[in-house]
Design an enzyme around this catalytic site. Structure first.
Site, PDB file in Angstrom:
ATOM      1  N   HIS A 187      53.787  63.015  50.667  1.00  0.00           N
ATOM      2  CA  HIS A 187      54.760  62.807  49.526  1.00  0.00           C
ATOM      3  C   HIS A 187      55.542  64.282  49.595  1.00  0.00           C
ATOM      4  O   HIS A 187      56.129  64.595  48.414  1.00  0.00           O
ATOM      5  CB  HIS A 187      53.318  64.357  48.728  1.00  0.00           C
ATOM      6  CG  HIS A 187      53.788  63.366  46.891  1.00  0.00           C
ATOM      7  ND1 HIS A 187      54.343  64.533  46.369  1.00  0.00           N
ATOM      8  CD2 HIS A 187      53.157  62.357  46.205  1.00  0.00           C
ATOM      9  CE1 HIS A 187      54.396  64.278  44.996  1.00  0.00           C
ATOM     10  NE2 HIS A 187      52.941  62.948  44.393  1.00  0.00           N
ATOM     11  N   HIS A 287      56.489  50.826  45.641  1.00  0.00           N
ATOM     12  CA  HIS A 287      55.851  51.981  45.184  1.00  0.00           C
ATOM     13  C   HIS A 287      55.765  51.557  43.502  1.00  0.00           C
ATOM     14  O   HIS A 287      56.259  51.185  42.989  1.00  0.00           O
ATOM     15  CB  HIS A 287      57.037  52.816  45.065  1.00  0.00           C
ATOM     16  CG  HIS A 287      56.569  54.428  44.814  1.00  0.00           C
ATOM     17  ND1 HIS A 287      57.214  54.777  43.564  1.00  0.00           N
ATOM     18  CD2 HIS A 287      55.673  55.274  44.558  1.00  0.00           C
ATOM     19  CE1 HIS A 287      57.060  56.576  42.686  1.00  0.00           C
ATOM     20  NE2 HIS A 287      55.780  56.793  43.672  1.00  0.00           N
TER      21      HIS A 287
HETATM   22 MG   LIG Z   1      54.557  59.150  47.843  1.00  0.00          MG
END
Ligand SMILES: [Mg+2]
Length: 384
Positions: A187, A287
């Site tokens: 992240h 994504h």
């Molecule tokens: Mg990600």
């Protein structure tokens, strides 16, 4: 000639923005132009593009419109403009499909696979919690999972921080066994030295990939990290065009790219990014923690891309507390989740039937989602 005559934008829970485009001959296309946490900003960018350029134009000339929207403003790129273009591009493809009575993947060359494998997010802080969540998802038929590696992390952190990440992945691996794929998302929370240390420590538990091991502005560090591990490296949710991706292809450090169909210029651009990736033997895993329009766009590109690996999707994801990905659809079983796969929509255009009345009702609610800002224990800002 058909013309684009009208459009509407709907900001809806949990944090999405839907675009409805209408043509003079009565066709309607839907797009999802949003950056999570910046819906109002992207809305303004879409309004500028629609009002100053696209209204009264022929919806059929998608490539020409894409080039004009991207290059015609002198300044270009970045999350806001590329997400605005992405949503418009999706809506134009939806219209084109409806005009030719064909699903978008048919117009892009036809299916290179029969269905699309998806993964499911698992949450939880303690190892026992993630282990339990993982076992439950696998019971529900998912064969791919994704979890966060860590919460906030100092630039150089102590052994306990590394142990905690390892304990969580080990617990999940032990609960689900070796036949389940587990993506581990750093992240962008992790600095380069910690990324190297974590990759080495996680390696025995064989994750499918480590995602965003460092922030995209540090992609020059990916080669160094790749030399410390055999775990495939994934990145790309914060890259917005072929020009952003070309350096990571040339670096040879990345194995899986994760462009977002609502951030990286839409179907037109991600199809091209995927083709570039194929030439570098890099897999595609778009994504998509977003809504049904973004997901449908992803699935059509996965369908035609020989290098598509697995698709993210947001069913039951922790962000979707107030609305989930199927809530806005009339034809909710279009994405039948079966054995860890979803079907490729076969109806014209995106192949989804948006429940407009429900969208309008939901758009009356105040959404205004923003991501949390995290701080270290000394009060300094850190990555979320
Ligand atoms: Mg990600």
């Amino acid at each position: 000639m058909s013309e684009i005559v009208d459009y509407d934008l709907y900001e809806v829970p949990p944090r999405w923005l839907f675009l409805r485009v209408e043509t003079s001959d009565g066709l309607v296309g839907w797009g999802e132009p949003v950056v999570e946490g910046r819906a109002a900003t992207v809305r303004t960018a879409v309004e500028e593009l629609m009002d100053n350029y696209l209204l009264r134009k022929d919806p059929a000339r998608i490539e020409d419109h894409w080039q004009t929207m991207y290059r015609g403003g002198f300044y270009r790129g970045g999350p806001v403009l590329m997400s605005a273009i992405a949503g418009i591009d999706q809506a134009l493809w939806d219209i084109k499909g409806k005009r030719f009575d064909a699903p978008i993947h048919e117009l892009l060359g036809g299916r290179a696979r029969d269905r699309v494998r998806v993964y499911q997010w698992i949450g939880g802080d303690r190892p026992s919690e993630v282990g339990e969540a993982a076992a439950e998802k696998v019971e529900n038929g998912f064969t791919g999972l994704k979890m966060n590696a860590t919460s906030e992390l100092r630039r150089v952190d102590n052994p306990a921080a590394v142990d905690n990440a390892v304990d969580r992945l080990r617990e999940v691996r032990e609960r689900v066994g070796p036949e389940i794929d587990i993506g581990v998302d750093f992240h962008g929370r992790v600095s380069k030295p910690m990324a190297k240390r974590l990759a080495e420590a996680l390696e025995p538990y064989e994750p499918m990939f480590i995602e965003e091991p460092v922030l995209s502005e540090h992609n020059d560090a990916l080669g160094d990290i790749a030399r410390h591990t055999t775990i495939p490296i994934a990145t790309g949710e914060r890259l917005y065009s072929r020009w952003d991706f070309k350096e990571i292809f040339e670096s040879g450090a990345v194995d899986v790219i994760q462009p977002d169909l609502s951030h990286a210029g839409g179907i037109t651009e991600v199809k091209k990014i995927a083709a570039m990736a194929e030439a570098y033997d890099v897999a595609l895993a778009p994504h998509c923690p977003l809504g049904p329009i973004a997901l449908a766009s992803c699935v059509h590109v996965d369908a035609i891309s020989p290098n598509a690996l697995i698709q993210e999707q947001s069913l039951n994801i922790h962000y979707n507390e107030t609305s989930d990905v199927l809530d806005y659809l009339e034809n909710r079983n279009v994405f039948r989740y079966d054995d860890g796969y979803i079907e490729i929509p076969t109806d014209p255009g995106l192949g989804i039937d948006i429940d407009q009345e429900y969208v309008e009702r939901q758009a009356e609610k105040t959404v205004n989602w923003h991501n949390p800002v995290w701080r270290n224990d000394d009060g300094s800002v850190t990555e979320w």
